[in-house]
Design a protein around this motif. Sequence first.
Motif, PDB file in Angstrom:
ATOM      1  N   TYR A 243       0.851  -1.186   0.000  1.00 52.76           N
ATOM      2  CA  TYR A 243       0.000   0.000   0.000  1.00 52.76           C
ATOM      3  C   TYR A 243       0.892   1.243   0.000  1.00 52.76           C
ATOM      4  O   TYR A 243       1.864   1.326   0.763  1.00 52.76           O
ATOM      5  N   ASN A 244       0.539   2.185  -0.878  1.00 51.73           N
ATOM      6  CA  ASN A 244       1.347   3.400  -1.036  1.00 51.73           C
ATOM      7  C   ASN A 244       2.807   3.060  -1.328  1.00 51.73           C
ATOM      8  O   ASN A 244       3.749   3.633  -0.756  1.00 51.73           O
ATOM      9  N   TYR A 260      -8.823  -3.970   0.383  1.00 48.28           N
ATOM     10  CA  TYR A 260      -8.725  -2.578  -0.055  1.00 48.28           C
ATOM     11  C   TYR A 260     -10.040  -2.170  -0.723  1.00 48.28           C
ATOM     12  O   TYR A 260     -10.800  -3.012  -1.200  1.00 48.28           O
ATOM     13  N   SER A 275      -6.885   1.390   2.236  1.00 55.10           N
ATOM     14  CA  SER A 275      -6.768   0.189   3.050  1.00 55.10           C
ATOM     15  C   SER A 275      -7.897   0.145   4.074  1.00 55.10           C
ATOM     16  O   SER A 275      -8.237   1.165   4.683  1.00 55.10           O
TER      17      SER A 275
END
Length: 663
Positions: A243-244, A260, A275
């Motif tokens: 994530y990111n 997600y 998330s």
Amino acid sequence: MKKTFRYLIITSIAFFSVAIYAQKGKIQSVQDDYRDFAYVKTSEVLLEVANKGYRSVDLLQKLANSFYFQNKMEEAAKWYGELMALNEVIDPEYYFRYAMALKGSKNYDASNEWMKKFNDLKPDDLRGRAFMSKVDYKSDIEAVSRDDIQPNNLEFNTEYSDFGTSPTVDGNGIVFASSRGGGRKYRWNEQPYLDLFTVKKSVEGNYGEVSEIGGDVNTKYHESSVAYSPDGMYMYFTRNNYYNLRYKEDDTGINRLQLYRATRSEDGDWENIQSIHFNGEDYSVAHPTITLDGKKLYFASDMPGTYGMSDIFVVDINEDGTLGEPENLGTSINTEGQETFPFVNTSGDLYYSSGGFPGLGGLDVFVSRELDQNYRNSSPNNFNFTIQNVGKPVNSAADDFGYYENVVTKEVYFSSNREGGKGSDDIYSFIEPECTQLVTGTVKDKDSFELIPGAVVVLYNETGEELERKTVGQEATFEFDLECDKEYLIRGEKETYISDEKRFTTPSKKQDLEIELLLDKDEQQVNPCDDLAKILDIPIIYFDFDKSNIRYDAEIELQKVIAVLNQYPTMTIDIRSHTDCRGTDIYNEKLSDRRAQSTRNYLIKNDITDDRLTAKGYGEYRLVNDCGCEQTDTSSCSEEEHQENRRSEFIITSFKGEKCPEN
């Protein structure tokens, strides 16, 4: 570790791979002027006797049944309760009816207790087994399996892993996970990481070109398992903990799965990936499915509170789109094994895969009917969800998972790594064929087995809603065309009879199914010379050996006679008492006369005037069996056979001005 999941989890973690019984029928009541004719209504006689405090198994069974079949559940529960209080050995069916009567009175806790007792007495009965969630899995699987269905290995499957279907937002195709995309390879199987793909389906049923899902969903790691909000604006999906642009592992070096949410852009792509708040680095969360109303999201996880390797959880979807706190569905759904890939159809049925319940091998697909509705009406902590293996062809000896169905079009999709596939996991599909079940039957008198023309047969569904009714002809036969794998209730009704009913579940494949309805006479016409003992189904007024006193069980039966005499003040009767052959002729004649007079005196003490009663003893001259003492050897006669001869009869000598010619 299951082959299906090695694309989703790194190293050695074996994780993800999936009615108030009510009656609405009314028994037609007897018209007010019906009593102008010479009829005895047995149920009213029984109620009058019972209200005086007299109890017997036969009396209470018949009285409770009379209310049960009229859907008067509170009264039925009362008298079934009195029956159970006798602590006698009775047919287990009465335990079931008592449980249903209690449920119909909204006494659910007590109903559950009596269903457990019913199951203990009849462990092979499907009703008890369903309630207790205990099944003979081999016969149950065979019963629901469909050998006439051959699933199709879909044309877009590849040599790689393809699995986990969901409908596209527009409903014109499906979304699925596949490792066909190329790119970096997952070192555990040397196949590319999973991505999400879509494929459209034509009106003719053919599939078009496969393409990657649009937007920012796919990454260089695993993505799978999609669920959409009802308005199509949000998509929940499974991905590695990435994530990111940050790839995270737990303390043991394992990268877990997480949920997600993506938002649909104006051009139809998926962006703004977020998330879910209950994701964690130390456990996995995956495989979402959303209910039709968009208020619940079900998923699989091994988060704290999990009973086994992975469990099915549920969480509220709030009005603002945020999610509440997850709740485990409990031990009737989850086991110490692996439960994963949940799917909730538009009817609220939960399908999921499990390796913890008996099945055909590997992961099998199971269903819990109306689980979503039941969950909302209760909670996992105090509701016993029932499950069923969906059988073949969905299940096999391999891993079977990723079930999805369209209730309207009857299309079924599932994934499997069974033999004969194109790759390690393939997607299969079939159209569930229509199945109808012809049910035939007859309506007969319970005692004589004679046909009952003109009886009304009513068909109900599992919730008690009336579906159809028919009046039978001279052959007293009926038939209904029903759906397969559905629960029904058929009830036979006729004036002057107590109804009979049969609850059954049609098989999943067409079979011969015949039902016999046996109606018990409730009202019988009476005439001079008739014996009230036969009309009232009085077994026999017994006396103890060498005694003339009224026994308690005889007192109960005499109360029935009193009720009829009170109902018809013009009726007179002759009481006839008999003995067995033991003793001298003279002694037996005197003994029987004392018994006849004792019976007459009992009726007089209960307010029947003496001018309506005659009594005579016949000694041993009218035996009902072959136990006569003139035989050379009477030792072969049992005490019970001798007792049959120690009896009383109640012959109607006059009624409504008409006399019996024999008197």
